[in-house]
Motif scaffolding. Structure first.
Motif, PDB file in Angstrom:
ATOM      1  N   LEU A   8       0.818  -1.213   0.000  1.00  0.00           N
ATOM      2  CA  LEU A   8       0.000   0.000   0.000  1.00  0.00           C
ATOM      3  C   LEU A   8       0.850   1.261   0.000  1.00  0.00           C
ATOM      4  CD1 LEU A   8      -2.781  -1.022   2.566  1.00  0.00           C
ATOM      5  CD2 LEU A   8      -3.027  -0.811   0.089  1.00  0.00           C
ATOM      6  N   LEU A   9       1.987   1.220   0.672  1.00  0.00           N
ATOM      7  CA  LEU A   9       2.833   2.408   0.800  1.00  0.00           C
ATOM      8  C   LEU A   9       3.823   2.566  -0.349  1.00  0.00           C
ATOM      9  CD1 LEU A   9       3.639   2.411   4.632  1.00  0.00           C
ATOM     10  CD2 LEU A   9       1.975   3.824   3.404  1.00  0.00           C
ATOM     11  N   LEU A  10       3.946   1.551  -1.194  1.00  0.00           N
ATOM     12  CA  LEU A  10       4.922   1.604  -2.280  1.00  0.00           C
ATOM     13  C   LEU A  10       4.717   2.806  -3.208  1.00  0.00           C
ATOM     14  CD1 LEU A  10       7.323   0.288  -3.684  1.00  0.00           C
ATOM     15  CD2 LEU A  10       5.706  -1.141  -4.972  1.00  0.00           C
ATOM     16  N   PRO A  11       3.485   3.137  -3.637  1.00  0.00           N
ATOM     17  CA  PRO A  11       3.328   4.344  -4.484  1.00  0.00           C
ATOM     18  C   PRO A  11       3.784   5.620  -3.789  1.00  0.00           C
ATOM     19  CG  PRO A  11       1.368   2.970  -4.589  1.00  0.00           C
ATOM     20  CD  PRO A  11       2.218   2.411  -3.495  1.00  0.00           C
ATOM     21  N   ASN A  12       3.545   5.728  -2.479  1.00  0.00           N
ATOM     22  CA  ASN A  12       3.988   6.911  -1.749  1.00  0.00           C
ATOM     23  C   ASN A  12       5.505   7.001  -1.701  1.00  0.00           C
ATOM     24  OD1 ASN A  12       1.314   5.801  -0.193  1.00  0.00           O
ATOM     25  ND2 ASN A  12       1.284   8.007  -0.395  1.00  0.00           N
ATOM     26  N   VAL A  13       6.145   5.851  -1.579  1.00  0.00           N
ATOM     27  CA  VAL A  13       7.609   5.837  -1.575  1.00  0.00           C
ATOM     28  C   VAL A  13       8.152   6.273  -2.930  1.00  0.00           C
ATOM     29  CG1 VAL A  13       9.646   4.352  -1.347  1.00  0.00           C
ATOM     30  CG2 VAL A  13       7.706   4.049   0.204  1.00  0.00           C
ATOM     31  N   VAL A  14       7.529   5.803  -4.010  1.00  0.00           N
ATOM     32  CA  VAL A  14       7.971   6.180  -5.361  1.00  0.00           C
ATOM     33  C   VAL A  14       7.797   7.678  -5.571  1.00  0.00           C
ATOM     34  CG1 VAL A  14       7.525   5.888  -7.820  1.00  0.00           C
ATOM     35  CG2 VAL A  14       7.514   3.900  -6.308  1.00  0.00           C
ATOM     36  N   VAL A  15       6.651   8.224  -5.138  1.00  0.00           N
ATOM     37  CA  VAL A  15       6.410   9.657  -5.278  1.00  0.00           C
ATOM     38  C   VAL A  15       7.451  10.453  -4.497  1.00  0.00           C
ATOM     39  CG1 VAL A  15       4.802  11.515  -4.677  1.00  0.00           C
ATOM     40  CG2 VAL A  15       3.952   9.436  -5.746  1.00  0.00           C
ATOM     41  N   THR A  16       7.759   9.997  -3.288  1.00  0.00           N
ATOM     42  CA  THR A  16       8.744  10.700  -2.459  1.00  0.00           C
ATOM     43  C   THR A  16      10.127  10.663  -3.087  1.00  0.00           C
ATOM     44  OG1 THR A  16       7.486  10.121  -0.463  1.00  0.00           O
ATOM     45  CG2 THR A  16       9.779  10.813  -0.164  1.00  0.00           C
ATOM     46  N   VAL A  17      10.529   9.505  -3.569  1.00  0.00           N
ATOM     47  CA  VAL A  17      11.868   9.370  -4.171  1.00  0.00           C
ATOM     48  C   VAL A  17      11.997  10.268  -5.401  1.00  0.00           C
ATOM     49  CG1 VAL A  17      13.413   7.785  -5.384  1.00  0.00           C
ATOM     50  CG2 VAL A  17      12.277   7.052  -3.278  1.00  0.00           C
ATOM     51  N   PHE A  18      10.976  10.275  -6.260  1.00  0.00           N
ATOM     52  CA  PHE A  18      11.064  11.056  -7.493  1.00  0.00           C
ATOM     53  C   PHE A  18      10.835  12.548  -7.270  1.00  0.00           C
ATOM     54  CE2 PHE A  18      11.053   6.991  -9.491  1.00  0.00           C
ATOM     55  CZ  PHE A  18      11.632   7.186 -10.731  1.00  0.00           C
ATOM     56  N   ARG A  20      15.731  15.002 -17.224  1.00  0.00           N
ATOM     57  CA  ARG A  20      16.326  15.686 -18.374  1.00  0.00           C
ATOM     58  C   ARG A  20      15.267  16.139 -19.376  1.00  0.00           C
ATOM     59  NH1 ARG A  20      21.291  11.346 -19.382  1.00  0.00           N
ATOM     60  NH2 ARG A  20      22.374  11.756 -17.397  1.00  0.00           N
ATOM     61  N   GLY A  21      14.170  15.425 -19.412  1.00  0.00           N
ATOM     62  CA  GLY A  21      13.092  15.812 -20.318  1.00  0.00           C
ATOM     63  C   GLY A  21      11.914  16.389 -19.570  1.00  0.00           C
ATOM     64  N   ARG A  22      10.753  16.309 -20.179  1.00  0.00           N
ATOM     65  CA  ARG A  22       9.543  16.862 -19.569  1.00  0.00           C
ATOM     66  C   ARG A  22       8.914  15.905 -18.569  1.00  0.00           C
ATOM     67  NH1 ARG A  22       5.626  18.163 -24.300  1.00  0.00           N
ATOM     68  NH2 ARG A  22       6.334  16.066 -24.885  1.00  0.00           N
ATOM     69  N   PHE A  23       9.166  14.613 -18.717  1.00  0.00           N
ATOM     70  CA  PHE A  23       8.490  13.611 -17.903  1.00  0.00           C
ATOM     71  C   PHE A  23       9.408  13.128 -16.786  1.00  0.00           C
ATOM     72  CE2 PHE A  23       6.481  13.482 -22.042  1.00  0.00           C
ATOM     73  CZ  PHE A  23       5.133  13.525 -21.721  1.00  0.00           C
ATOM     74  N   ASN A  24       8.838  13.051 -15.590  1.00  0.00           N
ATOM     75  CA  ASN A  24       9.577  12.625 -14.404  1.00  0.00           C
ATOM     76  C   ASN A  24       9.282  11.153 -14.121  1.00  0.00           C
ATOM     77  OD1 ASN A  24      11.162  12.777 -12.089  1.00  0.00           O
ATOM     78  ND2 ASN A  24       9.445  13.434 -10.800  1.00  0.00           N
ATOM     79  N   TYR A  25       9.646  10.284 -15.065  1.00  0.00           N
ATOM     80  CA  TYR A  25       9.346   8.866 -14.951  1.00  0.00           C
ATOM     81  C   TYR A  25      10.601   8.009 -14.784  1.00  0.00           C
ATOM     82  CZ  TYR A  25       4.726  10.212 -16.650  1.00  0.00           C
ATOM     83  OH  TYR A  25       3.496  10.805 -16.801  1.00  0.00           O
ATOM     84  N   GLU A  26      11.770   8.565 -15.053  1.00  0.00           N
ATOM     85  CA  GLU A  26      13.016   7.816 -14.926  1.00  0.00           C
ATOM     86  C   GLU A  26      13.981   8.598 -14.044  1.00  0.00           C
ATOM     87  OE1 GLU A  26      14.666   6.937 -18.701  1.00  0.00           O
ATOM     88  OE2 GLU A  26      12.929   5.759 -19.403  1.00  0.00           O
ATOM     89  N   TRP A  27      14.672   7.861 -13.171  1.00  0.00           N
ATOM     90  CA  TRP A  27      15.614   8.516 -12.262  1.00  0.00           C
ATOM     91  C   TRP A  27      16.860   8.963 -13.029  1.00  0.00           C
ATOM     92  CZ3 TRP A  27      15.521  10.466  -7.522  1.00  0.00           C
ATOM     93  CH2 TRP A  27      16.735  10.808  -6.933  1.00  0.00           C
TER      94      TRP A  27
END
Length: 263
Positions: free
Chosen positions: A20-30, A36-43
């Motif tokens: 359940l908390l995994l999406p929140n962790v991903v949002v926090t990390v990113f 480098r581009g417009r999308f914040n999908y890759e670290w």
């Protein structure tokens, strides 16, 4: 194997909580990423730029402020009306009480897109201008059921002998309500208010139908996702999550202190 069987329920609970908390962790990390581009999908690179300037994206903080204002007013309206409805349903007997009790659950069971289209039809037939007030009315309406459910459960568990004891000690109706009834019902009212705030702030479908040209934060996020995902969106999401966790921890600490004092 014996240890595994003994702690299987605990392990399953921890795995579910982590899921359940995994999406929140991903949002926090990113939120600390520098894409480098417009999308914040890759670290790409660690950076604090988004945290230093959370309003760096045009119109984002304006939509956030609007969503917060709507959520606050919707929470106040739904909490006041929902608390009165809950007390009426539990404490009083009146004609069509069973029907009202059943109708309260319809907004929770009805698909949001159906409710959104119905509200839009109603507002258009009334000639109402879509915007802040139509969003607020819609949010109060669908948050009301959740508040009634939370407060009603608390009121049903209340011991009426406590209020009778206050009346035996010459407390008036208003004093009994403020000193006895309201403090006992407060946890249910607070739970309903927090739930209403979260639902109002997060809503997209009903808001999108009845917003007109008004843009709330969820609508801004949806629109930004079509062109690019700013890191500041992750920052706002992380901040809201931390505030929610802080509120829960504060409530737990206050509850424990009250229990210790009572004991």
């Amino acid at each position: 194997m014996r240890w595994l069987r003994k702690n299987l329920v605990v392990i399953a609970g921890l795995i579910t909580l982590a899921y359940l908390l995994l999406p929140n962790v991903v949002v926090t990390v990113f939120s600390f990423n520098k894409p480098r581009g417009r999308f914040n999908y890759e670290w790409q690179q660690f950076s604090l730029d988004a945290w230093k300037n959370p309003c760096g994206v045009a119109d984002m903080c304006g939509s956030l402020s609007l969503s917060l204002r709507i959520a606050v007013w919707a929470t106040l309206g739904a909490t006041v009306l929902g608390t009165m409805i809950a007390f009426a349903l539990v404490r009083y007997r009146f004609r069509a009480r069973g029907a009202v009790n059943s109708l309260i659950f319809l907004p929770m069971a009805m698909p949001e897109v159906v409710m959104a289209a119905s509200l839009l039809t109603l507002f258009l037939n009334m000639g109402a201008q879509l915007g802040f007030w139509t969003i607020l009315i819609a949010h109060i309406m669908f948050c009301l059921s959740f508040v009634v459910t939370a407060v009603k459960a608390r009121v049903m568990s209340m011991d009426p002998r406590l209020e009778q004891a206050a009346q035996d000690l010459y407390a008036g109706p208003v004093q009994t309500f403020l000193r006895v009834t309201l403090p006992i019902a407060a946890p249910g009212i607070a739970a309903g208010a927090l739930l209403a705030f979260a639902l109002s702030f997060d809503d997209f479908i009903i808001t999108n139908f009845n917003a007109g040209s008004t843009v709330t934060f969820p609508m801004f996020v949806w629109g930004s996702a079509q062109r690019g995902t700013p890191v500041q969106i992750n920052v706002i999401g992380t901040a809201m999550f931390l505030v929610a966790v802080l509120c829960v921890l504060t409530g737990m600490m206050v509850g424990r202190r009250k229990n210790r004092t009572a004991n």
